[in-house]
Design a protein around this motif. Structure first.
Motif, PDB file in Angstrom:
ATOM      1  N   THR A  56       0.990  -7.756  -5.501  1.00  0.00           N
ATOM      2  CA  THR A  56       0.070  -8.863  -5.745  1.00  0.00           C
ATOM      3  C   THR A  56      -0.308  -8.818  -7.214  1.00  0.00           C
ATOM      4  O   THR A  56      -0.626  -7.752  -7.742  1.00  0.00           O
ATOM      5  N   ILE A  57      -0.278  -9.981  -7.862  1.00  0.00           N
ATOM      6  CA  ILE A  57      -0.572 -10.048  -9.296  1.00  0.00           C
ATOM      7  C   ILE A  57      -1.876 -10.806  -9.512  1.00  0.00           C
ATOM      8  O   ILE A  57      -2.104 -11.851  -8.900  1.00  0.00           O
ATOM      9  N   GLY A  58      -2.722 -10.264 -10.374  1.00  0.00           N
ATOM     10  CA  GLY A  58      -3.993 -10.914 -10.690  1.00  0.00           C
ATOM     11  C   GLY A  58      -4.601 -10.302 -11.940  1.00  0.00           C
ATOM     12  O   GLY A  58      -3.980  -9.475 -12.600  1.00  0.00           O
ATOM     13  N   ASN A  59      -5.829 -10.679 -12.236  1.00  0.00           N
ATOM     14  CA  ASN A  59      -6.508 -10.070 -13.376  1.00  0.00           C
ATOM     15  C   ASN A  59      -7.132  -8.740 -12.937  1.00  0.00           C
ATOM     16  O   ASN A  59      -7.076  -8.374 -11.763  1.00  0.00           O
ATOM     17  N   THR A  60      -7.731  -8.026 -13.869  1.00  0.00           N
ATOM     18  CA  THR A  60      -8.281  -6.705 -13.571  1.00  0.00           C
ATOM     19  C   THR A  60      -9.284  -6.744 -12.426  1.00  0.00           C
ATOM     20  O   THR A  60      -9.253  -5.899 -11.524  1.00  0.00           O
ATOM     21  N   ASP A  73      -2.789  -0.641  -1.667  1.00  0.00           N
ATOM     22  CA  ASP A  73      -2.875   0.813  -1.610  1.00  0.00           C
ATOM     23  C   ASP A  73      -3.336   1.391  -2.947  1.00  0.00           C
ATOM     24  O   ASP A  73      -4.043   2.384  -2.994  1.00  0.00           O
ATOM     25  N   PHE A  74      -2.891   0.758  -4.020  1.00  0.00           N
ATOM     26  CA  PHE A  74      -3.375   1.141  -5.336  1.00  0.00           C
ATOM     27  C   PHE A  74      -3.192  -0.018  -6.297  1.00  0.00           C
ATOM     28  O   PHE A  74      -2.469  -0.974  -6.028  1.00  0.00           O
ATOM     29  N   GLY A  75      -3.878   0.068  -7.435  1.00  0.00           N
ATOM     30  CA  GLY A  75      -3.826  -0.996  -8.420  1.00  0.00           C
ATOM     31  C   GLY A  75      -3.476  -0.465  -9.791  1.00  0.00           C
ATOM     32  O   GLY A  75      -3.764   0.691 -10.123  1.00  0.00           O
ATOM     33  N   LEU A  76      -2.849  -1.322 -10.563  1.00  0.00           N
ATOM     34  CA  LEU A  76      -2.458  -0.987 -11.925  1.00  0.00           C
ATOM     35  C   LEU A  76      -3.057  -2.030 -12.867  1.00  0.00           C
ATOM     36  O   LEU A  76      -2.732  -3.215 -12.766  1.00  0.00           O
ATOM     37  N   VAL A  77      -3.930  -1.575 -13.770  1.00  0.00           N
ATOM     38  CA  VAL A  77      -4.567  -2.468 -14.729  1.00  0.00           C
ATOM     39  C   VAL A  77      -4.611  -1.800 -16.092  1.00  0.00           C
ATOM     40  O   VAL A  77      -4.575  -0.572 -16.195  1.00  0.00           O
ATOM     41  N   GLU A  78      -4.708  -2.602 -17.136  1.00  0.00           N
ATOM     42  CA  GLU A  78      -4.865  -2.029 -18.464  1.00  0.00           C
ATOM     43  C   GLU A  78      -6.316  -2.089 -18.936  1.00  0.00           C
ATOM     44  O   GLU A  78      -6.684  -1.474 -19.919  1.00  0.00           O
ATOM     45  N   GLY A  79      -7.146  -2.794 -18.190  1.00  0.00           N
ATOM     46  CA  GLY A  79      -8.569  -2.902 -18.541  1.00  0.00           C
ATOM     47  C   GLY A  79      -9.421  -1.915 -17.773  1.00  0.00           C
ATOM     48  O   GLY A  79      -8.958  -1.225 -16.871  1.00  0.00           O
TER      49      GLY A  79
END
Length: 92
Positions: A56-60, A73-79
């Motif tokens: 799933t793609i979205g903002n932070t 299950d987990f998320g990947l963000v740069e913020g």
């Protein structure tokens, strides 16, 4: 010949029992999903073809909400995230 067939069957069953299966749901921010994630997903899928991947793609904030709500299950963000519950890990 019978012993060879039994050994081959044993090897097949042993390999099947070690196969990793299941599903993995990932939420990722736009930049990570576009540039960083595709190559890693391809490598993961090659190593674990029986694992069903969902991205799933979205903002932070949306990624954070998906993880907190159990939709990912987990998320990947740069913020930075706002939740004190989530653990942050640096990925190269």
């Amino acid at each position: 010949a019978v012993l060879e067939r039994a050994a081959a069957a044993h090897n097949v069953l042993e390999h099947v029992s070690q196969t990793v299966t299941g599903s993995l749901s990932i939420a990722a921010s736009q930049t990570i999903a576009s540039y960083w994630l595709p190559r890693r997903l391809a490598s993961f899928h090659e190593a674990y073809p029986a694992v069903r991947l969902s991205v799933t793609i979205g903002n932070t904030r949306q990624v954070e909400a998906n993880v907190l709500d159990g939709r990912a299950d987990f998320g990947l963000v740069e913020g930075r995230t706002e939740s004190d519950i989530l653990r942050r890990a640096k990925v190269d």
